[in-house]
Design a protein around this motif. Structure first.
Motif, PDB file in Angstrom:
ATOM      1  N   LYS A  81       0.569   3.462   3.353  1.00 45.99           N
ATOM      2  CA  LYS A  81      -0.393   4.137   3.005  1.00 45.99           C
ATOM      3  C   LYS A  81      -0.720   5.561   3.846  1.00 45.99           C
ATOM      4  O   LYS A  81      -1.606   6.371   3.743  1.00 45.99           O
ATOM      5  CB  LYS A  81      -1.681   3.312   2.625  1.00 45.99           C
TER       6      LYS A  81
ATOM      7  N   SER B 183       0.801  -1.255  -0.025  1.00 41.80           N
ATOM      8  CA  SER B 183       0.035   0.081  -0.163  1.00 41.80           C
ATOM      9  C   SER B 183       0.831   1.290  -0.046  1.00 41.80           C
ATOM     10  O   SER B 183       1.988   1.215   0.387  1.00 41.80           O
ATOM     11  CB  SER B 183      -0.860  -0.055   1.309  1.00 41.80           C
ATOM     12  N   TYR B 184       0.282   2.332  -0.461  1.00 36.60           N
ATOM     13  CA  TYR B 184       0.985   3.746  -0.602  1.00 36.60           C
ATOM     14  C   TYR B 184       0.105   4.604  -0.652  1.00 36.60           C
ATOM     15  O   TYR B 184      -1.420   4.497  -1.014  1.00 36.60           O
ATOM     16  CB  TYR B 184       1.498   3.444  -2.028  1.00 36.60           C
ATOM     17  N   PRO B 185       0.339   6.026  -0.137  1.00 31.72           N
ATOM     18  CA  PRO B 185      -0.537   6.894  -0.046  1.00 31.72           C
ATOM     19  C   PRO B 185      -1.482   7.290  -1.177  1.00 31.72           C
ATOM     20  O   PRO B 185      -0.730   7.426  -2.207  1.00 31.72           O
ATOM     21  CB  PRO B 185       0.198   8.229   0.219  1.00 31.72           C
ATOM     22  N   LYS B 186      -2.772   7.364  -1.141  1.00 35.23           N
ATOM     23  CA  LYS B 186      -3.451   7.873  -2.301  1.00 35.23           C
ATOM     24  C   LYS B 186      -3.473   9.429  -2.492  1.00 35.23           C
ATOM     25  O   LYS B 186      -3.441  10.068  -1.466  1.00 35.23           O
ATOM     26  CB  LYS B 186      -4.826   7.364  -2.188  1.00 35.23           C
TER      27      LYS B 186
ATOM     28  N   ARG C  87       2.444  11.753   1.486  1.00 36.44           N
ATOM     29  CA  ARG C  87       2.845  11.058   0.064  1.00 36.44           C
ATOM     30  C   ARG C  87       4.389  11.344   0.000  1.00 36.44           C
ATOM     31  O   ARG C  87       5.202  10.517  -0.365  1.00 36.44           O
ATOM     32  CB  ARG C  87       1.958  11.443  -0.943  1.00 36.44           C
TER      33      ARG C  87
ATOM     34  N   GLY D 213       0.597   0.507  -5.528  1.00 34.35           N
ATOM     35  CA  GLY D 213       0.122   1.134  -4.271  1.00 34.35           C
ATOM     36  C   GLY D 213      -1.344   0.734  -3.968  1.00 34.35           C
ATOM     37  O   GLY D 213      -1.807   1.468  -2.985  1.00 34.35           O
TER      38      GLY D 213
END
Length: 358
Positions: free
Chosen positions: A318, A30-33, A322, A82
């Motif tokens: 996430k 996961s990664y920041p949206k 970012r 992500g």
């Protein structure tokens, strides 16, 4: 044991890799949206909005393409989109598995909620869960794409079971479905699959159930496909050395957040799979320096030789801003490339690998 004697790692070495040594770099998932994607999700749920399903699809496509390229720009050897199309690691898959239903949102921690599913009928495989996502990301990416999948033990543990006699029985049926999904992903070209089992860290006495699930998951999967297992947090001494019996190529651990206090757990007896080591903290909104990350990378060399070491963040990123997430990845890759050069130059001592008994 390991899943096979096949070297599943070397296929991810870039053709122009500048050093003889190669430490595989990746992310957990996961990664920041992007903020605009969160807004798009809100608009799609608003009955008064003109933002429709096609608009949301375009927004997800744009975000997946954007984050995949962001991972490549940071220099990662293998990338993920992500998880831009996913909302929560259990809820996302439960919506795609026949036999699940939803009763409403429950509080997880702090101000975080998720729609905890219930198993109301025997689970069955219908349509592929991730193949479209993988194919889109692969088309957008120049680097190999890793596919994270929530594991069957966590899917069972973090759901209400209204049908099966035991949670283990539910987990085994779900493992058979995960096996079907991986077969579909492999047909689509996937070569790197990560099974996420965070629930194991909270109930480590069930390590034998997870082992049986993994046996079912890898059944019939080609040996050149890399299978990793990610377990975050917890007391790893409660699942080691038992995890050496898991049919996996790589075990991914979260140790940076704990200052590597548990690193010695994996040194006796010999650690058998490859080690994927978290070297940046997914829970602190500060970018670690290259020098600090290099020291963290060297912690992994206490357990495995360089050819068995993968480097990643501790966990999914996430929850971070970012720009912080990107800074961590960028410095992580820089640190790894410097360590590789120092290994080539003989500047880093490597503990000898113990000889295996006959």
């Amino acid at each position: 044991m390991t899943r096979s004697d096949t070297d599943t790692r070397e296929q991810f070495r870039p053709d122009d890799h500048p050093t003889d040594h190669f430490l595989l770099t990746t992310v957990v998932g996961s990664y920041p949206k992007p903020k605009w994607l969160n807004r798009a999700d809100e608009l799609a749920e608003d009955d008064d909005s003109k933002f429709d399903a096609d608009d949301l699809q375009e927004a997800h496509d744009d975000a997946a393409r954007c984050i995949t390229h962001e991972h490549e720009r940071a220099g990662l050897d293998t990338v993920v989109d992500g998880e831009m199309r996913r909302n929560e690691m259990v809820e996302f898959f439960a919506h795609r598995i026949d036999g699940y239903d939803f009763n409403g949102r429950v509080k997880v921690w702090g101000h975080n909620y998720f729609d905890k599913p219930s198993v109301v009928d025997e689970v069955e495989y219908d349509e592929p869960w991730l193949v479209d996502e993988f194919e889109f990301t692969s088309e957008a990416a120049e680097k190999p794409v890793k596919v994270p999948i929530t594991g069957p033990y966590t899917l069972a543990s973090w759901s209400f079971n209204e049908v099966y006699d035991t949670e283990a029985d539910l987990a085994y049926d779900l493992a058979d479905l995960v096996n079907e999904e991986i077969e579909k992903l492999v047909e689509a070209g996937a070569q790197y699959i990560q099974i996420d089992e965070p629930a194991l860290a909270t109930t480590p006495d069930d390590h034998a159930i997870v082992g049986e699930c993994l046996e079912r998951i890898v059944a019939g999967i080609p040996e050149d496909v890399r299978i990793g297992l990610h377990v975050c947090y917890g007391d790893y001494s409660r699942i080691y050395p038992e995890l050496n019996d898991y049919p996996i190529d790589e075990f991914d651990v979260e140790l940076c957040n704990g200052g590597y206090e548990q690193i010695d757990v994996f040194t006796e007896p010999e650690f058998e799979p490859d080690l994927a080591l978290g070297v940046v903290d997914a829970h602190t909104a500060e970018v670690e320096s290259v020098a600090e990350i290099k020291e963290n990378v060297k912690e992994g060399l206490k357990v495995v030789p360089p050819e068995k070491l993968t480097i990643s963040p501790d966990c999914g990123l996430k929850l971070l801003p970012r720009e912080i997430a990107y800074g961590k990845m960028e410095n992580m890759v820089k640190a790894v490339r410097e360590v590789e050069q120092e290994l080539d130059d003989g500047e880093i001592d490597i503990a000898p690998t113990p000889a295996k008994a006959d």
